[in-house]
Write an enzyme that holds these catalytic residues in place. Sequence first.
Site, PDB file in Angstrom:
ATOM      1  N   ASP A  51       0.867  -1.177   0.000  1.00  0.00           N
ATOM      2  CA  ASP A  51       0.000   0.000   0.000  1.00  0.00           C
ATOM      3  C   ASP A  51       0.904   1.227   0.000  1.00  0.00           C
ATOM      4  OD1 ASP A  51      -3.226   0.291   0.794  1.00  0.00           O
ATOM      5  OD2 ASP A  51      -2.046   2.103   1.153  1.00  0.00           O
ATOM      6  N   VAL A  80       1.487   2.719  -6.797  1.00  0.00           N
ATOM      7  CA  VAL A  80       1.404   2.092  -8.121  1.00  0.00           C
ATOM      8  C   VAL A  80       1.484   3.098  -9.257  1.00  0.00           C
ATOM      9  CG1 VAL A  80       0.115   0.089  -7.273  1.00  0.00           C
ATOM     10  CG2 VAL A  80      -1.142   2.085  -8.157  1.00  0.00           C
ATOM     11  N   ASN A 106      -5.355  -4.710  -6.770  1.00  0.00           N
ATOM     12  CA  ASN A 106      -6.532  -4.126  -6.141  1.00  0.00           C
ATOM     13  C   ASN A 106      -6.507  -2.603  -6.123  1.00  0.00           C
ATOM     14  OD1 ASN A 106      -8.941  -4.193  -4.292  1.00  0.00           O
ATOM     15  ND2 ASN A 106      -7.459  -3.261  -2.897  1.00  0.00           N
ATOM     16  N   TYR A 172     -13.683   7.054 -13.428  1.00  0.00           N
ATOM     17  CA  TYR A 172     -13.545   5.757 -12.778  1.00  0.00           C
ATOM     18  C   TYR A 172     -14.073   4.634 -13.680  1.00  0.00           C
ATOM     19  CZ  TYR A 172     -13.877   2.252  -9.026  1.00  0.00           C
ATOM     20  OH  TYR A 172     -13.748   1.126  -8.250  1.00  0.00           O
ATOM     21  N   LYS A 176     -11.970   1.502 -15.188  1.00  0.00           N
ATOM     22  CA  LYS A 176     -12.327   0.106 -14.918  1.00  0.00           C
ATOM     23  C   LYS A 176     -12.653  -0.649 -16.207  1.00  0.00           C
ATOM     24  CE  LYS A 176     -11.847  -0.127 -10.436  1.00  0.00           C
ATOM     25  NZ  LYS A 176     -10.796  -0.970  -9.821  1.00  0.00           N
ATOM     26  N   ALA A 205     -19.225  -2.907  -2.437  1.00  0.00           N
ATOM     27  CA  ALA A 205     -18.782  -3.590  -1.215  1.00  0.00           C
ATOM     28  C   ALA A 205     -18.553  -2.504  -0.176  1.00  0.00           C
ATOM     29  CB  ALA A 205     -17.509  -4.387  -1.461  1.00  0.00           C
TER      30      ALA A 205
END
Length: 264
Positions: A51, A80, A106, A172, A176, A205
């Site tokens: 992270d 990242v 992720n 976003y 994706k 989620a």
Amino acid sequence: MTDLSIAPEITPGHNLLAGKVAVVTAAAGTGIGSATARRLLSEGADVVVSDWHERRLKETEEALQAEFPDRRVASVPCDVSSTEQVNQLIAQAVSALGRIDIIVNNAGLGGETPVVDMTDEQWDKVIDITLNGTFRATRAALAYFREAGHGGVIVNNASVLGWRAQHGQAHYAAAKAGVMALTRCSAVEAAEYGVRINAVAPSIARHAFLDKVTSGDLLDRLAAGEAFGRAAEPWEIAATIAMLASDYTSYLTGEVVSISSQRA
């Protein structure tokens, strides 16, 4: 009769990943990443968590090691958006635990801004973390797997917004959708290295960090629109990721698995 509107208890591990070593990006905190690391450990894997937030990362590593004292847990800070740091993540993970068998990409970044008001900087940041970050980690992982020769698995975290339209989510959703296309194309290329690449596409989620950065009213509306009338628990997403990382899906590659009643 089972009431599907009530989240079930976490299912126990079944040793699906015994002897494997996994790397999970964006694994600190309360979301899908940390739930995935926990799930992989419960399935018998050793795990490197990563992270950009070093304090939360260290706390996550310590908590997971305490929960799974018979498993090896290591942590490597990584942003990242940096090719150098992503490459170092792979190298340091191998140095720490000896090999890598599974990469879970992720890391992602969202936001809520209409296109007409969106700045270049807002667009670029979401694309860079969510899509380019997944590309960087996939590239580094494939370079490792090509040389290692023992095969492996990559699981990417996409989103149903790669298919759906939602107000304020153009950056976003575009990122994706790109992750989905990257998954399909890289899977074709990775087959010669004995590597499978798939993705999950969750709808919603709910966890503490998401509640902190997103309107509660919006989350409630999205959850109410699901077939079960609730959001997924992060562990429910993580369980599907573990399945895709396991030999139960040995003939599955280039696929995006929708964890939702509503693909589009």
